[in-house]
Design a protein around this motif. Structure first.
Motif, PDB file in Angstrom:
ATOM      1  N   PHE A   6       0.851  -1.240  -0.102  1.00 20.71           N
ATOM      2  CA  PHE A   6      -0.062   0.041   0.073  1.00 20.71           C
ATOM      3  C   PHE A   6       0.681   1.183   0.018  1.00 20.71           C
ATOM      4  O   PHE A   6       1.817   1.274   0.892  1.00 20.71           O
ATOM      5  CB  PHE A   6      -0.924   0.019   1.100  1.00 20.71           C
ATOM      6  CG  PHE A   6      -2.080   1.080   1.252  1.00 20.71           C
ATOM      7  CD1 PHE A   6      -2.687   1.604   0.308  1.00 20.71           C
ATOM      8  CD2 PHE A   6      -1.708   2.183   2.336  1.00 20.71           C
ATOM      9  CE1 PHE A   6      -3.477   2.483   0.191  1.00 20.71           C
ATOM     10  CE2 PHE A   6      -2.606   3.256   2.417  1.00 20.71           C
ATOM     11  CZ  PHE A   6      -3.346   3.471   1.611  1.00 20.71           C
ATOM     12  N   ASN A   7       0.609   2.167  -0.922  1.00 25.77           N
ATOM     13  CA  ASN A   7       1.414   3.471  -1.024  1.00 25.77           C
ATOM     14  C   ASN A   7       0.346   4.749  -0.781  1.00 25.77           C
ATOM     15  O   ASN A   7      -0.451   5.094  -1.571  1.00 25.77           O
ATOM     16  CB  ASN A   7       2.152   3.741  -2.407  1.00 25.77           C
ATOM     17  CG  ASN A   7       2.894   2.383  -2.772  1.00 25.77           C
ATOM     18  OD1 ASN A   7       4.125   2.510  -2.631  1.00 25.77           O
ATOM     19  ND2 ASN A   7       2.442   1.438  -3.571  1.00 25.77           N
ATOM     20  N   LEU A   8       0.305   5.034   0.536  1.00 25.67           N
ATOM     21  CA  LEU A   8      -0.062   6.237   0.883  1.00 25.67           C
ATOM     22  C   LEU A   8       0.392   7.558   0.507  1.00 25.67           C
ATOM     23  O   LEU A   8      -0.128   8.460  -0.005  1.00 25.67           O
ATOM     24  CB  LEU A   8      -0.413   6.151   2.529  1.00 25.67           C
ATOM     25  CG  LEU A   8      -1.197   7.546   2.982  1.00 25.67           C
ATOM     26  CD1 LEU A   8      -2.730   7.607   2.425  1.00 25.67           C
ATOM     27  CD2 LEU A   8      -1.254   7.364   4.484  1.00 25.67           C
ATOM     28  N   MET A   9       1.711   7.556   0.403  1.00 23.25           N
ATOM     29  CA  MET A   9       2.403   8.549   0.239  1.00 23.25           C
ATOM     30  C   MET A   9       2.209  10.006   0.760  1.00 23.25           C
ATOM     31  O   MET A   9       2.098  10.965   0.169  1.00 23.25           O
ATOM     32  CB  MET A   9       2.355   8.860  -1.508  1.00 23.25           C
ATOM     33  CG  MET A   9       2.789   7.687  -2.289  1.00 23.25           C
ATOM     34  SD  MET A   9       2.428   7.725  -3.977  1.00 23.25           S
ATOM     35  CE  MET A   9       3.490   9.392  -4.434  1.00 23.25           C
ATOM     36  N   PRO A  15      13.368  14.139   3.336  1.00 17.69           N
ATOM     37  CA  PRO A  15      14.499  14.895   3.010  1.00 17.69           C
ATOM     38  C   PRO A  15      14.463  15.748   1.747  1.00 17.69           C
ATOM     39  O   PRO A  15      15.126  16.750   1.120  1.00 17.69           O
ATOM     40  CB  PRO A  15      15.824  14.350   3.471  1.00 17.69           C
ATOM     41  CG  PRO A  15      15.464  12.995   3.377  1.00 17.69           C
ATOM     42  CD  PRO A  15      13.920  12.939   3.822  1.00 17.69           C
ATOM     43  N   GLY A  16      13.829  14.807   0.761  1.00 19.45           N
ATOM     44  CA  GLY A  16      14.043  14.969  -0.820  1.00 19.45           C
ATOM     45  C   GLY A  16      12.706  15.973  -1.210  1.00 19.45           C
ATOM     46  O   GLY A  16      12.479  16.414  -2.182  1.00 19.45           O
ATOM     47  N   GLY A  17      11.848  16.295  -0.368  1.00 17.48           N
ATOM     48  CA  GLY A  17      10.720  17.066  -0.397  1.00 17.48           C
ATOM     49  C   GLY A  17       9.508  16.247  -1.286  1.00 17.48           C
ATOM     50  O   GLY A  17       9.595  15.007  -1.071  1.00 17.48           O
ATOM     51  N   LEU A  18       8.722  17.038  -1.933  1.00 17.23           N
ATOM     52  CA  LEU A  18       7.673  15.972  -2.596  1.00 17.23           C
ATOM     53  C   LEU A  18       8.554  14.936  -3.591  1.00 17.23           C
ATOM     54  O   LEU A  18       7.766  14.063  -3.914  1.00 17.23           O
ATOM     55  CB  LEU A  18       6.617  16.940  -3.318  1.00 17.23           C
ATOM     56  CG  LEU A  18       5.726  17.881  -2.421  1.00 17.23           C
ATOM     57  CD1 LEU A  18       5.068  18.846  -3.543  1.00 17.23           C
ATOM     58  CD2 LEU A  18       4.974  16.788  -1.761  1.00 17.23           C
ATOM     59  N   MET A  22       7.767  10.887  -4.167  1.00 21.70           N
ATOM     60  CA  MET A  22       7.767   9.939  -5.349  1.00 21.70           C
ATOM     61  C   MET A  22       9.071   8.768  -5.537  1.00 21.70           C
ATOM     62  O   MET A  22       8.582   8.072  -5.787  1.00 21.70           O
ATOM     63  CB  MET A  22       7.551  11.128  -6.471  1.00 21.70           C
ATOM     64  CG  MET A  22       6.808  12.136  -6.422  1.00 21.70           C
ATOM     65  SD  MET A  22       5.159  11.791  -6.601  1.00 21.70           S
ATOM     66  CE  MET A  22       4.433  13.484  -6.113  1.00 21.70           C
ATOM     67  N   SER A  23       9.984   9.586  -5.135  1.00 22.97           N
ATOM     68  CA  SER A  23      11.123   8.484  -5.661  1.00 22.97           C
ATOM     69  C   SER A  23      11.085   7.302  -4.474  1.00 22.97           C
ATOM     70  O   SER A  23      11.290   6.196  -4.685  1.00 22.97           O
ATOM     71  CB  SER A  23      12.304   9.308  -5.173  1.00 22.97           C
ATOM     72  OG  SER A  23      13.576   8.575  -5.438  1.00 22.97           O
ATOM     73  N   ASP A  24      10.628   7.659  -3.285  1.00 22.71           N
ATOM     74  CA  ASP A  24      10.511   6.595  -2.431  1.00 22.71           C
ATOM     75  C   ASP A  24       9.576   5.529  -2.586  1.00 22.71           C
ATOM     76  O   ASP A  24       9.837   4.188  -2.521  1.00 22.71           O
ATOM     77  CB  ASP A  24      10.097   7.306  -0.941  1.00 22.71           C
ATOM     78  CG  ASP A  24      11.488   7.966  -0.219  1.00 22.71           C
ATOM     79  OD1 ASP A  24      12.574   7.874  -1.069  1.00 22.71           O
ATOM     80  OD2 ASP A  24      11.100   8.648   0.886  1.00 22.71           O
TER      81      ASP A  24
END
Length: 358
Positions: A6-9, A15-18, A22-24
Motif C-alpha cells: 500500500f502506497n499512501l505517500m 529530505p527530498g521534499g515532494l 515520489m522516488s521513495d
C-alpha cells in the motif's frame, strides 16, 4: 493468498521534499516486485500532506510503465468525487496501458474536508456511489451508457475504450454497506478492511461485522482482504520510532473525520493527539512491528483466524525514512515469509476453497 504493497505517500519530513516522496514510492514498489508481491496499491486523497497520491489511476499508469510483473491497483477510487463516465474511461485506459494488470478498488470515501471542497455532500456518499456505479458498470461491461439517476443524468453514449478482458477488472471494495455489497455482488468483490493503528483485535471485529453485512446482502462465502502496518526490526528503539510514524498517520485520519482541519501553510495538516491517546508501546504492540519471528508469529495468527485471500501491507507509513522502510520490506521477503510458509505451507493455497474446508 497474495501480498500487496500500500502506497499512501504521506509527506511529513522527507529530505527530498515532494520529489522524495515520489522516488521513495518507486523504490518500495521495485522491492515489492522483486520479492514477489502481487499488487502495488495507490491511495486517493486530496489537498494536503496526508497523501500526495491524488489520483490512484495516474499512479497506477506510471508504475505500470516502469514494472512488468507486479499488478497495479487503486485503493481506492472514491467514486462520489468523480464524473462517472470519465472515470470509467480512465479505468479502461489504465487497464490497457498496464496490459490487463489493473486491479480496481472502489469506495464511498469518508473525509468531509475533501467532499466539501468538491461540492459533494458526504452524508449522501452511498447513494451517490450507487448511482454513479450504474454508469461505470454499463460503460465497462457493455460499452453503452444510457442513464438517468438522482445524481447524474446522461444522454445515450457509446464508449470505445474497454478493458483488456472486455469487462470489469478484479474488484475490491472498502464499503461494507449491505446495499453496496449486494449491488457489486455479480463482480465477486473482495471486501477490503483496515483497522489502522488499532491493529489485529479490532481487525477481527471488523471482519465479523463485514461478514454479517455480507450475509444480510444474501451473498455466499465471503472472501476478505486486510491491510496492516508492518515494520521488521531487531531494534527496540527503531520499533518505537515506527510506532510514532503510525501514530502520526492515525492522528491525521482522526483529524480528517471532521470538516474543520488545522492546517499550517495552507496544506500541511497539524493533527492533534487522539482522544485518550495511548502510549507508543500500545501502537507498537497493536501492529506487526518487531523482529522477524514476532512479525511472523502475528501474521500467522491473523492468517489462521481470517484466511484472507489478500494481505495488503503498509511499510512506509508516516513518511518513514526510505532506508528503514526498504530494509524492513526486504527483510519481510527474506526472513518473515519463509517462516510463515514453514508453518502454514505455500501461501498460494491460503484463502482458497480447499484451504477453507481443511
Amino acid at each position: 493468498m497474495k501480498f500487496g504493497l500500500f502506497n499512501l505517500m504521506s509527506y511529513r519530513d522527507n529530505p527530498g521534499g515532494l520529489p522524495g516522496v515520489m522516488s521513495d514510492m518507486d523504490t518500495m514498489v521495485g522491492i515489492a516486485e522483486d520479492i514477489g508481491f502481487d499488487v502495488a496499491w495507490f491511495a486517493e486523497h486530496h489537498f494536503t500532506n496526508y497523501s500526495v497520491s491524488v489520483s490512484p489511476l495516474v499512479m497506477a499508469g506510471f508504475i505500470a510503465g516502469r514494472r512488468r510483473k507486479i499488478r497495479v491497483g487503486a485503493a481506492v477510487v472514491v467514486l462520489p468525487l468523480y464524473q462517472p463516465l470519465r472515470i470509467a474511461q480512465e479505468i479502461a485506459l489504465v487497464d490497457q496501458l498496464s496490459e490487463g494488470r489493473f486491479v480496481l478498488g472502489v469506495g464511498t470515501g469518508y473525509q468531509p474536508y475533501e467532499f466539501d471542497r468538491y461540492g459533494v455532500k458526504v452524508e449522501n456518499k452511498t447513494d451517490i456511489f450507487l448511482d454513479y456505479w450504474e454508469v461505470l458498470e454499463q460503460a465497462l461491461m457493455t460499452g453503452h451508457v444510457n442513464h438517468r439517476g438522482p445524481y447524474v443524468d446522461l444522454p445515450e453514449t457509446v464508449v470505445l475504450l474497454k478493458t483488456r478482458s472486455g469487462g470489469m477488472p478484479p474488484l475490491f471494495v472498502t464499503s461494507v454497506d449491505p446495499r453496496v455489497l449486494k449491488r457489486l455482488a455479480k463482480h465477486n468483490p473482495v471486501p477490503f478492511l483496515t483497522a489502522g493503528w488499532r491493529g489485529t483485535e479490532v481487525l477481527y471485529g471488523m471482519a465479523e461485522h463485514a461478514r454479517g453485512n455480507w450475509q444480510t446482502a444474501g451473498l455466499g462465502a465471503m472472501p476478505i482482504a486486510v491491510q496492516q502496518y508492518i515494520h521488521v526490526t531487531d531494534s527496540k528503539a527503531e520499533a518505537l520510532e515506527a510506532a510514532e510514524r503510525a501514530r502520526f498517520v492515525a492522528r491525521m485520519v482522526a483529524a480528517f473525520r471532521s470538516p474543520d482541519v488545522a492546517l499550517a501553510g495552507g496544506s500541511m495538516v497539524v493533527p492533534p493527539p487522539l482522544p485518550d491517546e495511548p502510549p507508543l508501546e500500545v501502537f507498537r504492540d497493536n501492529l506487526l512491528i518487531g523482529d522477524p519471528h514476532l512479525v511472523a508469529e502475528k501474521l500467522i495468527a491473523e492468517i489462521r483466524r481470517l484466511g484472507m485471500t489478500h494481505y495488503n501491507s503498509f511499510f512506509q507509513f508516516g513518511d518513514m525514512p526510505i532506508a528503514r522502510a526498504a530494509k524492513s520490506l526486504s527483510r519481510f521477503g527474506a526472513e518473515v515469509l519463509p517462516l510463515v510458509e514453514k508453518e502454514l505451507g505455500p501461501l498460494d493455497a491460503i484463502g482458497t476453497p480447499a484451504a477453507a474446508a481443511a
